[in-house]
Design a protein around this motif. Structure first.
Motif, PDB file in Angstrom:
ATOM      1  N   LYS A   1      36.944  51.122  18.479  1.00 47.32           N
ATOM      2  CA  LYS A   1      38.248  50.920  17.837  1.00 47.32           C
ATOM      3  C   LYS A   1      39.279  50.360  18.817  1.00 47.32           C
ATOM      4  CE  LYS A   1      37.562  54.796  14.671  1.00 47.32           C
ATOM      5  NZ  LYS A   1      37.992  56.179  14.388  1.00 47.32           N
ATOM      6  N   LEU A   2      39.127  50.682  20.092  1.00 46.95           N
ATOM      7  CA  LEU A   2      40.061  50.219  21.125  1.00 46.95           C
ATOM      8  C   LEU A   2      39.710  48.826  21.658  1.00 46.95           C
ATOM      9  CD1 LEU A   2      40.203  53.517  23.214  1.00 46.95           C
ATOM     10  CD2 LEU A   2      41.913  52.711  21.564  1.00 46.95           C
ATOM     11  N   PHE A   3      38.455  48.433  21.497  1.00 47.78           N
ATOM     12  CA  PHE A   3      37.946  47.199  22.092  1.00 47.78           C
ATOM     13  C   PHE A   3      38.473  45.967  21.351  1.00 47.78           C
ATOM     14  CE2 PHE A   3      34.641  43.938  22.604  1.00 47.78           C
ATOM     15  CZ  PHE A   3      34.573  43.884  23.988  1.00 47.78           C
ATOM     16  N   GLN A   4      39.026  45.024  22.107  1.00 46.92           N
ATOM     17  CA  GLN A   4      39.495  43.756  21.545  1.00 46.92           C
ATOM     18  C   GLN A   4      38.468  42.679  21.890  1.00 46.92           C
ATOM     19  OE1 GLN A   4      43.272  43.351  23.565  1.00 46.92           O
ATOM     20  NE2 GLN A   4      44.345  44.579  22.058  1.00 46.92           N
ATOM     21  N   ALA A   5      37.599  42.410  20.947  1.00 47.48           N
ATOM     22  CA  ALA A   5      36.548  41.414  21.189  1.00 47.48           C
ATOM     23  C   ALA A   5      37.166  40.022  21.313  1.00 47.48           C
ATOM     24  CB  ALA A   5      35.539  41.429  20.053  1.00 47.48           C
ATOM     25  N   PRO A   6      36.695  39.230  22.268  1.00 46.76           N
ATOM     26  CA  PRO A   6      37.210  37.862  22.374  1.00 46.76           C
ATOM     27  C   PRO A   6      36.738  37.022  21.189  1.00 46.76           C
ATOM     28  CG  PRO A   6      35.458  38.232  23.981  1.00 46.76           C
ATOM     29  CD  PRO A   6      35.707  39.535  23.298  1.00 46.76           C
ATOM     30  N   ASP A   7      37.643  36.210  20.669  1.00 45.18           N
ATOM     31  CA  ASP A   7      37.269  35.306  19.582  1.00 45.18           C
ATOM     32  C   ASP A   7      36.948  33.926  20.181  1.00 45.18           C
ATOM     33  OD1 ASP A   7      39.756  34.123  20.137  1.00 45.18           O
ATOM     34  OD2 ASP A   7      40.721  34.990  18.380  1.00 45.18           O
ATOM     35  N   ASP A   8      36.563  32.992  19.323  1.00 44.50           N
ATOM     36  CA  ASP A   8      36.177  31.660  19.800  1.00 44.50           C
ATOM     37  C   ASP A   8      37.318  30.956  20.526  1.00 44.50           C
ATOM     38  OD1 ASP A   8      33.601  31.977  18.850  1.00 44.50           O
ATOM     39  OD2 ASP A   8      33.978  30.898  16.976  1.00 44.50           O
ATOM     40  N   ASP A   9      38.543  31.133  20.042  1.00 44.21           N
ATOM     41  CA  ASP A   9      39.692  30.497  20.692  1.00 44.21           C
ATOM     42  C   ASP A   9      39.865  31.017  22.119  1.00 44.21           C
ATOM     43  OD1 ASP A   9      40.268  28.932  18.467  1.00 44.21           O
ATOM     44  OD2 ASP A   9      41.738  30.353  17.677  1.00 44.21           O
TER      45      ASP A   9
ATOM     46  N   LEU B   1      34.711  33.244  39.389  1.00 46.28           N
ATOM     47  CA  LEU B   1      34.965  34.616  38.980  1.00 46.28           C
ATOM     48  C   LEU B   1      34.260  34.800  37.651  1.00 46.28           C
ATOM     49  CD1 LEU B   1      36.370  37.370  39.256  1.00 46.28           C
ATOM     50  CD2 LEU B   1      38.318  36.366  38.028  1.00 46.28           C
ATOM     51  N   ILE B   2      33.413  35.799  37.578  1.00 47.73           N
ATOM     52  CA  ILE B   2      32.673  36.080  36.350  1.00 47.73           C
ATOM     53  C   ILE B   2      33.113  37.448  35.839  1.00 47.73           C
ATOM     54  CG2 ILE B   2      30.399  36.373  35.303  1.00 47.73           C
ATOM     55  CD1 ILE B   2      29.302  34.623  37.644  1.00 47.73           C
ATOM     56  N   LEU B   3      33.700  37.459  34.651  1.00 40.39           N
ATOM     57  CA  LEU B   3      34.161  38.689  34.012  1.00 40.39           C
ATOM     58  C   LEU B   3      33.121  39.112  32.982  1.00 40.39           C
ATOM     59  CD1 LEU B   3      37.865  37.644  33.242  1.00 40.39           C
ATOM     60  CD2 LEU B   3      36.942  38.646  35.354  1.00 40.39           C
ATOM     61  N   LEU B   4      32.665  40.354  33.070  1.00 40.18           N
ATOM     62  CA  LEU B   4      31.710  40.862  32.098  1.00 40.18           C
ATOM     63  C   LEU B   4      32.440  41.770  31.121  1.00 40.18           C
ATOM     64  CD1 LEU B   4      28.531  41.524  34.218  1.00 40.18           C
ATOM     65  CD2 LEU B   4      29.283  39.465  33.044  1.00 40.18           C
ATOM     66  N   CYS B   5      32.370  41.393  29.858  1.00 47.76           N
ATOM     67  CA  CYS B   5      33.150  42.017  28.801  1.00 47.76           C
ATOM     68  C   CYS B   5      32.207  42.624  27.774  1.00 47.76           C
ATOM     69  CB  CYS B   5      34.025  40.932  28.162  1.00 47.76           C
ATOM     70  SG  CYS B   5      34.931  41.420  26.696  1.00 47.76           S
ATOM     71  N   GLY B   6      32.382  43.922  27.519  1.00 42.28           N
ATOM     72  CA  GLY B   6      31.576  44.560  26.490  1.00 42.28           C
ATOM     73  C   GLY B   6      31.696  46.061  26.556  1.00 42.28           C
ATOM     74  N   LEU B   7      31.245  46.689  25.509  1.00 38.00           N
ATOM     75  CA  LEU B   7      31.245  48.146  25.406  1.00 38.00           C
ATOM     76  C   LEU B   7      30.099  48.747  26.222  1.00 38.00           C
ATOM     77  CD1 LEU B   7      32.025  48.434  21.595  1.00 38.00           C
ATOM     78  CD2 LEU B   7      33.460  49.303  23.461  1.00 38.00           C
ATOM     79  N   PRO B   8      30.131  50.058  26.462  1.00 33.86           N
ATOM     80  CA  PRO B   8      29.005  50.693  27.139  1.00 33.86           C
ATOM     81  C   PRO B   8      27.698  50.428  26.391  1.00 33.86           C
ATOM     82  CG  PRO B   8      30.857  52.213  26.997  1.00 33.86           C
ATOM     83  CD  PRO B   8      31.208  51.009  26.159  1.00 33.86           C
TER      84      PRO B   8
ATOM     85  N   LEU C   1      32.954  40.825  38.168  1.00 35.03           N
ATOM     86  CA  LEU C   1      33.680  42.065  37.890  1.00 35.03           C
ATOM     87  C   LEU C   1      33.087  42.715  36.648  1.00 35.03           C
ATOM     88  CD1 LEU C   1      37.418  41.065  38.495  1.00 35.03           C
ATOM     89  CD2 LEU C   1      35.833  42.188  40.074  1.00 35.03           C
ATOM     90  N   GLU C   2      32.573  43.927  36.817  1.00 32.70           N
ATOM     91  CA  GLU C   2      31.970  44.698  35.730  1.00 32.70           C
ATOM     92  C   GLU C   2      32.953  45.735  35.224  1.00 32.70           C
ATOM     93  OE1 GLU C   2      27.883  46.387  35.847  1.00 32.70           O
ATOM     94  OE2 GLU C   2      27.875  45.389  37.797  1.00 32.70           O
ATOM     95  N   PHE C   3      34.115  45.292  34.763  1.00 30.56           N
ATOM     96  CA  PHE C   3      35.144  46.234  34.329  1.00 30.56           C
ATOM     97  C   PHE C   3      35.087  46.520  32.827  1.00 30.56           C
ATOM     98  CE2 PHE C   3      38.544  45.167  37.817  1.00 30.56           C
ATOM     99  CZ  PHE C   3      37.595  45.359  38.810  1.00 30.56           C
ATOM    100  N   GLY C   4      34.338  45.756  32.073  1.00 31.70           N
ATOM    101  CA  GLY C   4      34.304  45.916  30.625  1.00 31.70           C
ATOM    102  C   GLY C   4      35.325  45.042  29.918  1.00 31.70           C
ATOM    103  N   PHE C   5      36.519  44.930  30.493  1.00 32.72           N
ATOM    104  CA  PHE C   5      37.581  44.062  29.976  1.00 32.72           C
ATOM    105  C   PHE C   5      37.765  44.201  28.467  1.00 32.72           C
ATOM    106  CE2 PHE C   5      36.404  42.142  34.020  1.00 32.72           C
ATOM    107  CZ  PHE C   5      37.641  42.111  34.623  1.00 32.72           C
ATOM    108  N   TRP C   6      38.146  45.406  28.059  1.00 31.21           N
ATOM    109  CA  TRP C   6      38.318  45.698  26.634  1.00 31.21           C
ATOM    110  C   TRP C   6      39.561  45.046  26.047  1.00 31.21           C
ATOM    111  CZ3 TRP C   6      37.145  51.598  25.805  1.00 31.21           C
ATOM    112  CH2 TRP C   6      35.838  51.860  26.213  1.00 31.21           C
ATOM    113  N   ALA C   7      40.567  44.770  26.845  1.00 29.77           N
ATOM    114  CA  ALA C   7      41.829  44.216  26.336  1.00 29.77           C
ATOM    115  C   ALA C   7      41.957  42.741  26.709  1.00 29.77           C
ATOM    116  CB  ALA C   7      43.019  44.993  26.903  1.00 29.77           C
TER     117      ALA C   7
END
Length: 161
Positions: free
Chosen positions: A142-150, A9-16, A78-84
């Protein structure tokens, strides 16, 4: 029944404008994987891309379909953006319960670069895209929760590609 070890499963995370669709199309060929992109489907079905209820229903259905595909040994993007983070955690734990590897591909770019890419994309009128202003992008950021290294360490290493 557990899925094949090869399926991922590959999740693609990022803003537009961060490059999710570009990467997804490349990975779909390389992995190979089924690519599920809500924006493209909504546009194809004539649904307003800002219709959050329709997007939520479609993403839930895509997730059900993705789990079926993973059980059959097929990799899925999955190209959902995954902001949270909660969304990313839920998909990771559910996919791991199916016995598949889970990648998180985080695509980051400065706001100025995202705006430049979106302006270029807006001029092309590609299916599955809508004009996004700088102001709207700044609100999204402002809504986007970027993943950190952990958090990134909780995911499997990306497959080649």
């Amino acid at each position: 029944m557990n899925a094949s070890r090869e399926s991922r499963l590959i999740l693609l995370c990022g803003l537009p404008g961060s490059g999710k669709t570009t990467l997804a199309k490349r990975l779909a060929d390389e992995v190979p994987a089924v690519r599920l992109c809500p924006d493209e489907w909504m546009a194809s079905l004539g649904i307003d891309l800002f219709d959050e209820q329709a997007r939520d229903r479609l993403e839930r259905r895509f997730w059900e379909h993705a789990q079926d595909l993973l059980r059959l040994g097929q990799s899925v993007i999955l190209e959902f953006g995954f902001w949270a983070r909660s969304e990313r955690d839920e998909k990771r734990s559910r996919a791991r319960a199916l016995g598949v590897a889970v990648e998180l591909r985080y695509l980051a770019a400065p706001i100025d670069e995202l705006c430049r890419r979106l302006e270029a994309r807006n001029g092309k009128g590609e299916p599955g895209t809508v004009p996004i202003s700088r102001e709207l992008l700044e609100e999204y950021a402002k809504l986007f929760q970027a993943p950190d290294d952990d958090e990134l360490a909780l995911f499997d290493e990306p497959s080649p590609g």
